[in-house]
Design a protein around this motif. Sequence first.
Motif, PDB file in Angstrom:
ATOM      1  N   SER A 114      44.676  41.323  41.491  1.00 36.78           N
ATOM      2  CA  SER A 114      45.822  42.182  41.792  1.00 36.78           C
ATOM      3  C   SER A 114      46.954  41.331  42.328  1.00 36.78           C
ATOM      4  O   SER A 114      46.755  40.531  43.250  1.00 36.78           O
ATOM      5  CB  SER A 114      45.458  43.249  42.833  1.00 36.78           C
ATOM      6  N   MET A 115      48.131  41.527  41.763  1.00 38.72           N
ATOM      7  CA  MET A 115      49.325  40.821  42.231  1.00 38.72           C
ATOM      8  C   MET A 115      50.201  41.723  43.094  1.00 38.72           C
ATOM      9  O   MET A 115      51.391  41.447  43.289  1.00 38.72           O
ATOM     10  CB  MET A 115      50.103  40.272  41.050  1.00 38.72           C
ATOM     11  N   GLY A 116      49.625  42.811  43.611  1.00 41.27           N
ATOM     12  CA  GLY A 116      50.335  43.652  44.563  1.00 41.27           C
ATOM     13  C   GLY A 116      51.219  44.691  43.906  1.00 41.27           C
ATOM     14  O   GLY A 116      51.243  44.848  42.681  1.00 41.27           O
ATOM     15  N   VAL A 126      41.072  44.619  37.110  1.00 41.79           N
ATOM     16  CA  VAL A 126      42.455  44.155  37.218  1.00 41.79           C
ATOM     17  C   VAL A 126      43.397  45.330  37.493  1.00 41.79           C
ATOM     18  O   VAL A 126      43.394  46.320  36.758  1.00 41.79           O
ATOM     19  CB  VAL A 126      42.899  43.440  35.918  1.00 41.79           C
ATOM     20  N   ALA A 127      44.218  45.207  38.549  1.00 43.77           N
ATOM     21  CA  ALA A 127      45.289  46.168  38.830  1.00 43.77           C
ATOM     22  C   ALA A 127      46.573  45.609  38.245  1.00 43.77           C
ATOM     23  O   ALA A 127      46.988  44.500  38.602  1.00 43.77           O
ATOM     24  CB  ALA A 127      45.438  46.386  40.330  1.00 43.77           C
ATOM     25  N   VAL A 128      47.219  46.369  37.349  1.00 47.45           N
ATOM     26  CA  VAL A 128      48.385  45.846  36.637  1.00 47.45           C
ATOM     27  C   VAL A 128      49.671  46.609  36.928  1.00 47.45           C
ATOM     28  O   VAL A 128      50.724  46.285  36.368  1.00 47.45           O
ATOM     29  CB  VAL A 128      48.137  45.814  35.113  1.00 47.45           C
ATOM     30  N   GLY A 129      49.627  47.644  37.789  1.00 42.82           N
ATOM     31  CA  GLY A 129      50.835  48.397  38.090  1.00 42.82           C
ATOM     32  C   GLY A 129      51.174  49.378  36.979  1.00 42.82           C
ATOM     33  O   GLY A 129      50.400  49.601  36.051  1.00 42.82           O
ATOM     34  N   SER A 130      52.363  49.957  37.083  1.00 43.31           N
ATOM     35  CA  SER A 130      52.723  51.066  36.195  1.00 43.31           C
ATOM     36  C   SER A 130      53.826  50.737  35.190  1.00 43.31           C
ATOM     37  O   SER A 130      54.340  51.628  34.526  1.00 43.31           O
ATOM     38  CB  SER A 130      53.171  52.266  37.038  1.00 43.31           C
ATOM     39  N   CYS A 165      41.309  47.225  33.096  1.00 39.79           N
ATOM     40  CA  CYS A 165      42.657  47.199  33.663  1.00 39.79           C
ATOM     41  C   CYS A 165      43.084  48.609  34.069  1.00 39.79           C
ATOM     42  O   CYS A 165      42.950  49.557  33.285  1.00 39.79           O
ATOM     43  CB  CYS A 165      43.646  46.625  32.651  1.00 39.79           C
ATOM     44  N   TYR A 166      43.612  48.733  35.284  1.00 40.19           N
ATOM     45  CA  TYR A 166      44.040  50.012  35.840  1.00 40.19           C
ATOM     46  C   TYR A 166      45.443  49.863  36.419  1.00 40.19           C
ATOM     47  O   TYR A 166      45.804  48.780  36.907  1.00 40.19           O
ATOM     48  CB  TYR A 166      43.103  50.450  36.971  1.00 40.19           C
TER      49      TYR A 166
END
Length: 514
Positions: free
Chosen positions: A279-281, A340-344, A360-361
């Motif tokens: 996650s890159m925040g 993996v968190a990729v944002g919206s 990926c979410y």
Amino acid sequence: MTSLRFAFCFPMATGHINPSLPIAKALTDLGHEVHYMSRKEMETVIQGTGASFTDVASQQTELYEGRETDIMGCFRGVAQEMGCADEAMMVSMLKTAPRHLELQMPGTIRWLQKIQPQLVLFCPFMNGEALFAAKYLQIPAVGLWTFAGPGSLVGIVNMFLTQSGGMEPAEVFRQVESFEPMLESIRRFKENYGFDLDFRGFLEPKGFLSVFCDTRYNLVTTGKDLQDPLPEELAERYQDATFITVGPLLQASEASGESDVLTEIREAHEAGRKVILVSMGTILTSNTEDVGWHSVPRDGSEKPRGLTGKQPCHSAWSAAFDAFGHYGDAESRDVPLLVVAVGSQEDALEDLQVPKNARCYPYLPQVEVLKAKVDLFLTHGGQNSFMESLMAGTPVVVCPGFADQIANAMRAEASGVGLQIPRPVPPHGEELSAMARYRGTVVAALQRVLAEPQFTEMAQQIGTKLRQEGGVPRAVELLMETAREAKPTLLGNLHGETNVAKEAQEKAARAAHA
């Protein structure tokens, strides 16, 4: 047990408000009232704690009416009205800060008079008006500091100065000190509320935040040994301030049952597979000006230089895919699970080849994922994420974007819990080659941290120490004790149509038309 009433004042920024949420939940579970004033975007998550919500724009009408309701747009509007919107960031910030505060005060006072709290909890970095309004109404106020101790503000101020063309404090003062609209706001603030404002704060000494000295105490969401160094000059100014480390303030979500991602993690562990969290925040993947997905930060020159928020995110995600991705059998014992968190952003995964073993979410329940046991965390190094990883005993590779993330990245490497990969700042025209080198360096760091057990061992040792800081239970105990000590004679001043209420209305009108 007598029910207590708390007022919480926090911004929309998740890194600042999130640590307050488990405190609110714990207090409401004990039968106490918690009332938030924040941005509309935070309403759902706030109400999920059992607290009540008030939109700050509906209360601070002197600031928001006739201006953009977006906080940054609103502040730019004030700067334009004062004739300093096009000046260097730090110069404009200091020139407009007293006016912002002057316009925020009346609505904050009205709200506190309506709520009638025994204690105000607030973000010292972004909600100074809560401290001054509480002080005016003689309500105890406590700061919730979500950086690595009071010394962390030095690095943030240095970043602001860099983004202001590399200015030195003396030059900032020269451009600010005789700005009459600012001086008029300072004079009115003193006349209306009795408090002195010093525009030199922040810079003299560098990193000084005067509100720390006017609180009962300040809760710090880290451990004693993980705070940034406090320069001697700052330490002298903070002799009258109290800082209490409580460690990370974490709360699992209230969702019923086990989410899909937690089920996958559990099944991966049962199959003997490693789990990698990436996650890159939320800021780099947002549309935040200067630091978001489409923005290139400033490095001291008039023109932006370096990578957009999207570019280091894509490089870091690609590095995780390079290091651990599999495109054949994704269920083998030797194949790790990538979460993996990729944002919206609509183009979050544009041109990236996602391996079969990656999930990926847009967003992840990060606290729960870390608690479910993660073998390695590739993170941007935000204060909350860094503390959450340490609490879980998870080693890290930190790819910082800006601000405190850079200090946390250095701290991760120095403490032995992981490695840092600094964000590239290539000259124009060399972005693609810089991204390729960055990607390769991140791959090597990921493979090393996962392979060498000393990183996990050190993370687990530090996690044990952090848990001894007390966390949410200790923070709640301190706040309840302080609230119970609030003097009834002072709280009585908040009831009914008192002189204070009438004075606030008159001052609101004067501030709005000044």
